[in-house]
Every structure is written in C-alpha cells, then in structure tokens.
Scaffold this motif. Sequence first.
Motif, short mmCIF file in Angstrom:
data_model
loop_
_atom_site.label_atom_id
_atom_site.label_comp_id
_atom_site.label_asym_id
_atom_site.label_seq_id
_atom_site.Cartn_x
_atom_site.Cartn_y
_atom_site.Cartn_z
N GLN A 33 -18.27 -2.60 3.37
CA GLN A 33 -19.59 -1.99 3.19
C GLN A 33 -20.56 -2.53 4.24
OE1 GLN A 33 -20.04 -3.73 -1.00
NE2 GLN A 33 -22.16 -3.69 -0.28
N ASP A 34 -21.73 -1.96 4.30
CA ASP A 34 -22.74 -2.45 5.24
C ASP A 34 -23.06 -3.90 4.87
OD1 ASP A 34 -22.70 0.14 6.04
OD2 ASP A 34 -24.81 0.56 5.60
N ILE A 76 -4.45 -17.69 15.15
CA ILE A 76 -3.48 -17.14 14.21
C ILE A 76 -4.09 -17.03 12.82
CG2 ILE A 76 -1.40 -17.86 15.44
CD1 ILE A 76 -1.10 -20.13 13.42
N ALA A 77 -3.65 -15.99 12.13
CA ALA A 77 -4.14 -15.77 10.76
C ALA A 77 -2.95 -15.80 9.83
CB ALA A 77 -4.85 -14.43 10.66
N TYR A 78 -3.09 -16.54 8.74
CA TYR A 78 -2.09 -16.50 7.67
C TYR A 78 -2.42 -15.33 6.74
CZ TYR A 78 -0.73 -21.15 9.19
OH TYR A 78 -0.30 -22.21 9.92
N LYS A 79 -1.41 -14.85 6.06
CA LYS A 79 -1.64 -13.78 5.08
C LYS A 79 -2.62 -14.31 4.01
CE LYS A 79 1.07 -10.93 1.87
NZ LYS A 79 0.55 -9.61 2.04
N ASN A 80 -3.53 -13.45 3.64
CA ASN A 80 -4.56 -13.74 2.62
C ASN A 80 -5.73 -14.59 3.13
OD1 ASN A 80 -2.74 -12.44 1.01
ND2 ASN A 80 -2.79 -13.93 -0.66
N THR A 81 -5.70 -15.03 4.39
CA THR A 81 -6.83 -15.79 4.91
C THR A 81 -8.10 -14.97 4.84
OG1 THR A 81 -5.44 -17.04 6.43
CG2 THR A 81 -7.76 -16.87 7.01
N ALA A 82 -9.20 -15.62 4.42
CA ALA A 82 -10.50 -14.96 4.47
C ALA A 82 -10.96 -14.95 5.93
CB ALA A 82 -11.50 -15.69 3.59
N LEU A 83 -10.83 -13.81 6.59
CA LEU A 83 -11.18 -13.72 8.01
C LEU A 83 -12.69 -13.65 8.19
CD1 LEU A 83 -8.55 -11.00 8.97
CD2 LEU A 83 -8.33 -13.49 9.18
N PHE A 84 -13.33 -12.98 7.26
CA PHE A 84 -14.78 -12.85 7.29
C PHE A 84 -15.30 -12.95 5.86
CE2 PHE A 84 -13.04 -10.20 10.67
CZ PHE A 84 -13.68 -10.72 11.79
N LYS A 85 -16.49 -13.50 5.75
CA LYS A 85 -17.21 -13.40 4.48
C LYS A 85 -18.50 -12.65 4.79
CE LYS A 85 -15.23 -17.48 2.27
NZ LYS A 85 -14.74 -16.98 0.99
N LEU A 86 -18.73 -11.62 4.02
CA LEU A 86 -19.86 -10.73 4.29
C LEU A 86 -20.90 -10.84 3.18
CD1 LEU A 86 -17.91 -7.47 5.32
CD2 LEU A 86 -18.61 -9.38 6.79
N ILE A 87 -22.15 -10.77 3.59
CA ILE A 87 -23.23 -10.67 2.61
C ILE A 87 -23.71 -9.23 2.63
CG2 ILE A 87 -25.58 -11.40 2.02
CD1 ILE A 87 -24.94 -14.10 3.34
N PRO A 88 -23.61 -8.51 1.53
CA PRO A 88 -24.00 -7.10 1.52
C PRO A 88 -25.46 -6.93 1.95
CG PRO A 88 -22.87 -7.69 -0.51
CD PRO A 88 -23.11 -8.96 0.22
N GLY A 89 -25.72 -5.87 2.71
CA GLY A 89 -27.09 -5.58 3.17
C GLY A 89 -27.22 -5.74 4.67
N ARG A 90 -28.46 -5.75 5.13
CA ARG A 90 -28.73 -5.89 6.57
C ARG A 90 -29.80 -6.95 6.78
NH1 ARG A 90 -26.61 -2.04 9.56
NH2 ARG A 90 -28.09 -2.25 11.26
N TRP A 91 -29.91 -7.41 8.01
CA TRP A 91 -30.99 -8.35 8.34
C TRP A 91 -32.33 -7.68 8.11
CZ3 TRP A 91 -30.34 -13.32 8.94
CH2 TRP A 91 -29.13 -13.82 9.44
#
Lengths: 325, 310
Positions: free
Chosen positions: B283-284, B295-310
């Motif tokens: 989502q935005d 390298i990324a392992y399976k299930n790694t949190a690649l990004f954590k997002l905060i919903p919304g915009r600046w």
Amino acid sequence: MSELIESVEDVVRIPLPVDEEYVIRKHRLKSSDGSGQKRICIVTGIHGDELEGQYVCFELARRIREKAQCLSGIVDIYPAMNPFGIDSITRGIPAFDLDMNRIFPGNMDGDMNEYMASRIVDELLGADLVIDIHASNIFLTEIPQIRINELNADTLVPIALHANMDLIWVHGASTVLESTLAYALNSRETNTLVVEMGVGMRITKEYGEQLTDGLFSLMKELGIWTGEAPTVRKPIVAYDAEGEDVCYLNAPCSGIYIKEKHHGSKVKCDEIVGKIINPLSGEVMAEIKAPEDGMIFTVREYPVVEDGSLMGRILREKVFMENLT
Amino acid sequence: MTEEVIYSFKGLYRDDFRVKGYKFGEGEKSVCILGSLRGNEYQQIYVCSLLISELKKIEANGQLVKGHSIMVIPCGNPYSVNIKKRFWSIDNTDINRMFPGYDLGETTQRIAAGIFENIKDYKYGIQFASFYMPGYFVPQVRMMKTGNENVELARQFGLPFVVLHKPRPFDTATLNYNWQIWETDAFSIYTSSTEKIDKISAKQGVNAVLSFLSKEKIVEYHGFAGYKSRVVESEKFLSIRANEAGFLESLVKVGDNVMKGQVLAYITDPYTSEILQTVKASQDAIVAFEYDSPIAYKNTALFKLIPGRW
C-alpha cells in the motif's frame, strides 16, 4: 508381533540463498502396533557447540533396534535443531548471531528463524514427554542434571526422578527464560525436561550412557518401552527457587584458572578449589576457596577467566541433608 | 566537562576494560546519553562524539542551565569494538540483555551493573540503539510500552516518528526497559545506520537530543526544532518479506514514499540472474526500514513500511 518402523523425515526445509536448503530432520522409531501410541521426543543441538546429546541420539536408536519388539510407541529423535551451528562450531545461529533458545515460541509469519522456531514448537506439541539435551557450554562442565523452572516443579520433578540424573535443580522463574523451547512447551502443556550435562564441544560417553539409561526408564514409565529398564540412581533434588541452595564462584580478577577439584567433588568450607594465575608475571592472583561445605556440580573447564567469569557452582551441604531425610 | 571512568576491570593480556563517561554541569542528574553497548555500533559512538563536542561548546558559552548535569557515555563495550565483534569478547553474551546487571555475577552482568549503578538515577535516559538485522532506519525514537512510557516527551526530540512497541520476554533485560522500571523516562534513538557512519543522520540524532534538552530547559539551543512526530505502534508496521532466497536488488531507499504496487526490489537467482520474486509495496507508505545485505534469506523482512505519506 509388532515391528519397528523407522523413518528419517524433514521437520523444516527452507531454501537458502545459494544452492542449498536448510533442513532440520528427525529420526522416527515407531512400533507397528496400532494407533493411540505415546510419543517421546529427544531434542538436542539447539546450541551448536553442545554435542553431548549427539551420542545419546545414536545410542538410544541403537538400543531400541537391539530389542525392537519392546518398543510400544513413538520415539522421535531430533539430533540437530541448529544444524548451521553444529556445522560451524557456533553456539547461536550463524549469520544471524541469535541464541536459538531465546526465540521460542517463534512466529509463523516472522523471519526464517522465528518461522523455524514456530514449526519446531508445532512439531513437538502434544508429545507425552520432550527431553531437551544441553551440554553447558565450552566454559563449564556440569554433572548430569535436569533443570526445572519452579513454575513446573510439581509436574516435572516426579517425572525427572526417573531420568537417572545426579541432580534435579529447581530454579527460580525468570522472564528471560520465557523465550526458551522448554518454557514454550511446558506453558502449552507439553511436559519438557531440560538436561544439562558434560561440557561444550566434547562428548562424555559415560554421561551419554547414563542419560540413555534414564531415557529407557522414562519410556518404561510412559509405557513406550515394555522391556526391562535399567535401575536408575536417586538424584539430589535442590528446590532452589529462592537461590539459597547454590554458591557461585565468580572470578575476582582476570587470569588463567587452574582447577584443583573436579566436578562432583565434595569440598569443605575454605578448602582450595582452584587458583587464578598470571603467566606473564608468574604470580598467583587469587586462591579460590569453597565458601561452604558442599559438592562442586559445575566446574570451569576453559581456563581463561576475567573479572566475574563463573568458575564453579557448589551445592550446599544442607541440600544433601534435606535429601537424606 | 569532566571525564570519568565509571566502570573498569583489569585485563590479563589486554589493556584494562574501561567505560568512560563525559559529564557536563553540576546538580540534578538530568540526562544520561549512552552510545554503543555492542561491538559493531560505530554510528552510535560517532553520534555521541558529536554530541560531546556540541555540549562542550554549549557549556563553554554558558548555555547549560544551572542545576542540571548531563552524562554522555559513548561506549559501554570498547573491548568488543576493538576486536570487531558484536557481542562480548569471550562468551558472546550481549550486555544489552544483562540489565539491571548483577555486581557479583558474570562479567557482562557486572559491566551492566557497573554502568546501571551510575546511570539509573537520571531523570531522562537516551540510548542510541541498533537493530539486530543489518539495515537502515528512518530516524525515530522508540519506546517500550511498559506502562511508564511518556509519548509526549518523546515528541520533544522532533524526529519524524515515535515508535511504541510491546516488550518481548528478552526485552526485560535491556537498558531501556530497566531505565523505565527504575522511573527514568527512557528513549531509544535510531539514526540510519549501525556499522557504517552516516554523518547526516548522526547530525540529526545530535540535533534531536539538543532539541529535547532545550525544550526541557536543560540547555539553551536554537537549532532546527525538528518535525512534528507521528506516533506509530510497531505492530502497525507492514513487513514486506522475501518469499524466495537469493540476491537482493533494492530499488528504493529508507525514507522514500512508495505507492501501492510499486516495485521495491527484486530477488534473483544468484547463479542465473533469473528474477525469483518481484517485491512490491502492499500500500502507499513510507519506507521505515531497509534491509542491507546482498543476500536475502526466505522470510527476511526486506522493508518495513509505515502506511501513509510524508
């Protein structure tokens, strides 16, 4: 007549970044005589530097095969819960620098390790008994013992009496320990005993035999083993929830610890149990004396110590007296 | 400014282990700021060094309000930093899992106890913290929900986000948790990096502390007042995870605004370059955390997002 059915099965299989899969496996030994069978799970290798359980896993399967007709239930053996750690002589989970025994009960939607922890808990839940075998660490040697959180003492101590261990240590509850496998399972009504014995990175065959005898005794109690079970020793039971049964010997300075007493030795108050030396200056930095009469049940194996390093634990004499009455 | 050794012990073949504190002003124990407790927290030491430099000027200019004392401890674990090891040199234990410590216990328990004894009576406690996964954060103040947390105070730092999270069992042995239990208002500040020095976010961290001190009338400081912080519960973060394992090619940076469906990264086969997963925003949102590893392992949190915009 029932037959022995054996299988090696995946508990977890996860692809790794470069041409390898992460696999945790179990060895199932099962009698063919119908459903409703009881199940005991032998777990080890959560800490990759603790190898004492390796021999127990082997020896248990060997002895079951010898008298396969006496098996009346399921024995699941999990020799390597942390295969990366065992393979790389690493206590925690390599690449993540995590202590695997601090991530339970895990999270099915979490990262790879949390997911694995969650799968492991799901796998073990509902077993009639789980034995989680540890081997202290590379620094300390322990006499064969079972450690029980005071919260579960009423249920677990009567079971642990059959395990052929030298000591049952009921310790105080701690929030930090809520992340262990044993806590996760015991709090979900799956009885789990934590064994500590020997030393990290080594196998003490004699302890492995002792615990294997205990496992057959436990299996007999559960009705999983119909054959004869070895006679087990009577352990000392230390109800130490208040921390009053054990003296801790912590290093008063940095240096090289030379032990004078082995684990299991009885000592008198003020008797020298070891000394800390300085090889650079040639001096004795400190003589370490027993603060009370008792039995050394933990002893420093790795000689390098620094201010505070644990050099030993002494079970106070009064605990012996209580066990005699 | 005075420099003092707040905890030490003698090494066998190494120099003595020392934890140093830099003290400004006299009077009420107002604020303690702590940098690294782990051997890879270079950024956290660096931020403290900049802060010490600024506080020296503030003190010299008479802008430190009388009756307040401030302590800055850049590093609680120089032994591990100097051998480039994250946790304790000999037994790999984590000092930040040993609080409040035990002065008769094992080495890291003693270090924690030695540090805590010196810092537990401060009114405010600020720790420059790091996450266990390699990556970059949008600058934020984090607080544990112990029942003693003061969200309005956390806004005084003027960082973009105030993040609240529920303590897990192992959190109860952290400095932040124990500060709160001992009735210090405790805050963990995350600047962008850990093992790499990020000068811009380090300055933002310094500014955040000085803004806080100014609003609490401990120093006179006229820098950038900062943002009007948004309060977010950590459970509300959206974790975008790897469904496959392989090489990670990120297309966005921490702090970016992203749109629903926007491609954030690719996971590729390390041998053939074939795209295994196209990682998209659900989502935005604002990218609050970006995993930093090839390298990324399976299930790694690649990004954590905060919903919304600046």
